[in-house]
Design a protein around this motif. Structure first.
Motif, PDB file in Angstrom:
ATOM      1  N   VAL A   5     -39.807 -19.534 -29.643  1.00  0.00           N
ATOM      2  CA  VAL A   5     -41.007 -18.854 -30.155  1.00  0.00           C
ATOM      3  C   VAL A   5     -41.354 -17.604 -29.307  1.00  0.00           C
ATOM      4  N   ALA A   6     -41.375 -17.892 -27.948  1.00  0.00           N
ATOM      5  CA  ALA A   6     -41.617 -16.560 -27.276  1.00  0.00           C
ATOM      6  C   ALA A   6     -40.647 -15.532 -27.061  1.00  0.00           C
ATOM      7  N   TYR A   7     -39.515 -15.681 -27.274  1.00  0.00           N
ATOM      8  CA  TYR A   7     -38.500 -14.848 -27.676  1.00  0.00           C
ATOM      9  C   TYR A   7     -38.592 -14.064 -28.806  1.00  0.00           C
ATOM     10  N   ALA A   8     -38.867 -14.786 -29.811  1.00  0.00           N
ATOM     11  CA  ALA A   8     -39.133 -14.054 -31.255  1.00  0.00           C
ATOM     12  C   ALA A   8     -40.187 -13.135 -31.253  1.00  0.00           C
ATOM     13  N   PHE A   9     -41.429 -13.588 -30.841  1.00  0.00           N
ATOM     14  CA  PHE A   9     -42.681 -12.739 -30.699  1.00  0.00           C
ATOM     15  C   PHE A   9     -42.759 -11.809 -29.345  1.00  0.00           C
ATOM     16  N   GLY A  10     -42.037 -12.063 -28.109  1.00  0.00           N
ATOM     17  CA  GLY A  10     -42.204 -11.343 -27.125  1.00  0.00           C
ATOM     18  C   GLY A  10     -40.735  -9.988 -27.262  1.00  0.00           C
ATOM     19  N   GLN A  11     -39.684 -10.522 -27.229  1.00  0.00           N
ATOM     20  CA  GLN A  11     -38.750  -9.795 -27.134  1.00  0.00           C
ATOM     21  C   GLN A  11     -38.302  -9.099 -28.488  1.00  0.00           C
ATOM     22  N   LEU A  12     -38.317  -9.769 -29.486  1.00  0.00           N
ATOM     23  CA  LEU A  12     -37.778  -9.259 -30.914  1.00  0.00           C
ATOM     24  C   LEU A  12     -38.982  -8.379 -31.358  1.00  0.00           C
ATOM     25  N   GLY A  13     -40.373  -8.935 -31.272  1.00  0.00           N
ATOM     26  CA  GLY A  13     -41.501  -8.417 -31.760  1.00  0.00           C
ATOM     27  C   GLY A  13     -41.787  -8.676 -33.078  1.00  0.00           C
ATOM     28  N   LEU A  14     -41.277  -9.881 -33.462  1.00  0.00           N
ATOM     29  CA  LEU A  14     -41.725 -10.371 -34.592  1.00  0.00           C
ATOM     30  C   LEU A  14     -43.162 -10.677 -35.027  1.00  0.00           C
ATOM     31  N   HIS A  15     -43.528 -10.713 -36.255  1.00  0.00           N
ATOM     32  CA  HIS A  15     -44.998 -11.012 -36.512  1.00  0.00           C
ATOM     33  C   HIS A  15     -44.938 -12.339 -37.135  1.00  0.00           C
ATOM     34  N   ARG A  16     -43.982 -12.846 -37.442  1.00  0.00           N
ATOM     35  CA  ARG A  16     -43.699 -14.255 -38.372  1.00  0.00           C
ATOM     36  C   ARG A  16     -42.489 -14.654 -37.804  1.00  0.00           C
ATOM     37  N   ILE A  17     -42.554 -16.178 -37.841  1.00  0.00           N
ATOM     38  CA  ILE A  17     -41.457 -17.044 -37.693  1.00  0.00           C
ATOM     39  C   ILE A  17     -41.571 -18.015 -39.041  1.00  0.00           C
ATOM     40  N   GLN A  18     -40.516 -18.191 -39.650  1.00  0.00           N
ATOM     41  CA  GLN A  18     -40.485 -18.949 -41.024  1.00  0.00           C
ATOM     42  C   GLN A  18     -39.378 -20.185 -40.850  1.00  0.00           C
ATOM     43  N   ALA A  19     -39.771 -21.453 -41.176  1.00  0.00           N
ATOM     44  CA  ALA A  19     -38.792 -22.341 -41.320  1.00  0.00           C
ATOM     45  C   ALA A  19     -39.029 -23.477 -42.401  1.00  0.00           C
ATOM     46  N   GLU A  20     -37.804 -23.835 -42.849  1.00  0.00           N
ATOM     47  CA  GLU A  20     -37.827 -24.725 -44.111  1.00  0.00           C
ATOM     48  C   GLU A  20     -37.067 -26.071 -43.826  1.00  0.00           C
ATOM     49  N   THR A  21     -37.517 -27.046 -44.410  1.00  0.00           N
ATOM     50  CA  THR A  21     -36.927 -28.450 -44.297  1.00  0.00           C
ATOM     51  C   THR A  21     -36.792 -28.797 -45.505  1.00  0.00           C
ATOM     52  N   VAL A  22     -35.742 -29.768 -45.808  1.00  0.00           N
ATOM     53  CA  VAL A  22     -35.728 -30.763 -46.835  1.00  0.00           C
ATOM     54  C   VAL A  22     -36.993 -31.527 -46.863  1.00  0.00           C
ATOM     55  N   PRO A  23     -37.574 -31.960 -47.918  1.00  0.00           N
ATOM     56  CA  PRO A  23     -38.944 -32.752 -47.946  1.00  0.00           C
ATOM     57  C   PRO A  23     -38.763 -34.054 -46.994  1.00  0.00           C
ATOM     58  N   GLU A  24     -37.440 -34.745 -47.234  1.00  0.00           N
ATOM     59  CA  GLU A  24     -37.366 -36.071 -46.415  1.00  0.00           C
ATOM     60  C   GLU A  24     -37.116 -36.088 -45.020  1.00  0.00           C
ATOM     61  N   ASN A  25     -37.145 -34.822 -44.471  1.00  0.00           N
ATOM     62  CA  ASN A  25     -36.613 -34.417 -43.118  1.00  0.00           C
ATOM     63  C   ASN A  25     -38.211 -34.443 -42.083  1.00  0.00           C
ATOM     64  N   THR A  26     -38.782 -35.553 -42.322  1.00  0.00           N
ATOM     65  CA  THR A  26     -40.242 -35.483 -41.666  1.00  0.00           C
ATOM     66  C   THR A  26     -40.340 -35.214 -40.070  1.00  0.00           C
ATOM     67  N   ALA A  27     -39.247 -35.939 -39.568  1.00  0.00           N
ATOM     68  CA  ALA A  27     -38.964 -35.442 -38.012  1.00  0.00           C
ATOM     69  C   ALA A  27     -39.246 -33.905 -37.832  1.00  0.00           C
ATOM     70  N   SER A  28     -38.420 -33.253 -38.426  1.00  0.00           N
ATOM     71  CA  SER A  28     -38.425 -31.843 -38.195  1.00  0.00           C
ATOM     72  C   SER A  28     -39.559 -31.059 -38.516  1.00  0.00           C
ATOM     73  N   GLN A  29     -40.226 -31.641 -39.502  1.00  0.00           N
ATOM     74  CA  GLN A  29     -41.494 -31.133 -39.907  1.00  0.00           C
ATOM     75  C   GLN A  29     -42.748 -31.486 -38.921  1.00  0.00           C
ATOM     76  N   LYS A  30     -42.415 -32.779 -38.368  1.00  0.00           N
ATOM     77  CA  LYS A  30     -43.381 -33.125 -37.134  1.00  0.00           C
ATOM     78  C   LYS A  30     -43.199 -32.106 -35.833  1.00  0.00           C
TER      79      LYS A  30
END
Length: 67
Positions: A5-30
């Motif tokens: 997160v720090a690299y994406a916002f700091g070094q890359l200058g991104l405004h947004r980070i997006q991630a997707e998971t399959v609905p049953e992957n609750t561990a990654s969602q947490k």
């Protein structure tokens, strides 16, 4: 996760980070939620995995929301 997160916002200058998971992957969602990501939608048939189009839960973290 914090380093990515720090690299994406700091070094890359991104405004947004997006991630997707399959609905049953609750561990990654947490993990995403614990790190400030918010769920904002569901993408039907988002990616083809093992020959089947799979829905994905969508998460985002905006630079302004990251603290």
């Amino acid at each position: 996760m914090n380093l990515g997160v720090a690299y994406a916002f700091g070094q890359l200058g991104l405004h947004r980070i997006q991630a997707e998971t399959v609905p049953e992957n609750t561990a990654s969602q947490k993990v995403l939620q614990r790190n400030g990501f918010t769920q904002y939608g569901l993408a039907p048939r988002y990616l083809k995995i093992d020959g089947q189009w799979r829905d994905h839960v969508m998460f985002q973290l905006l630079r302004d929301d990251a603290a």
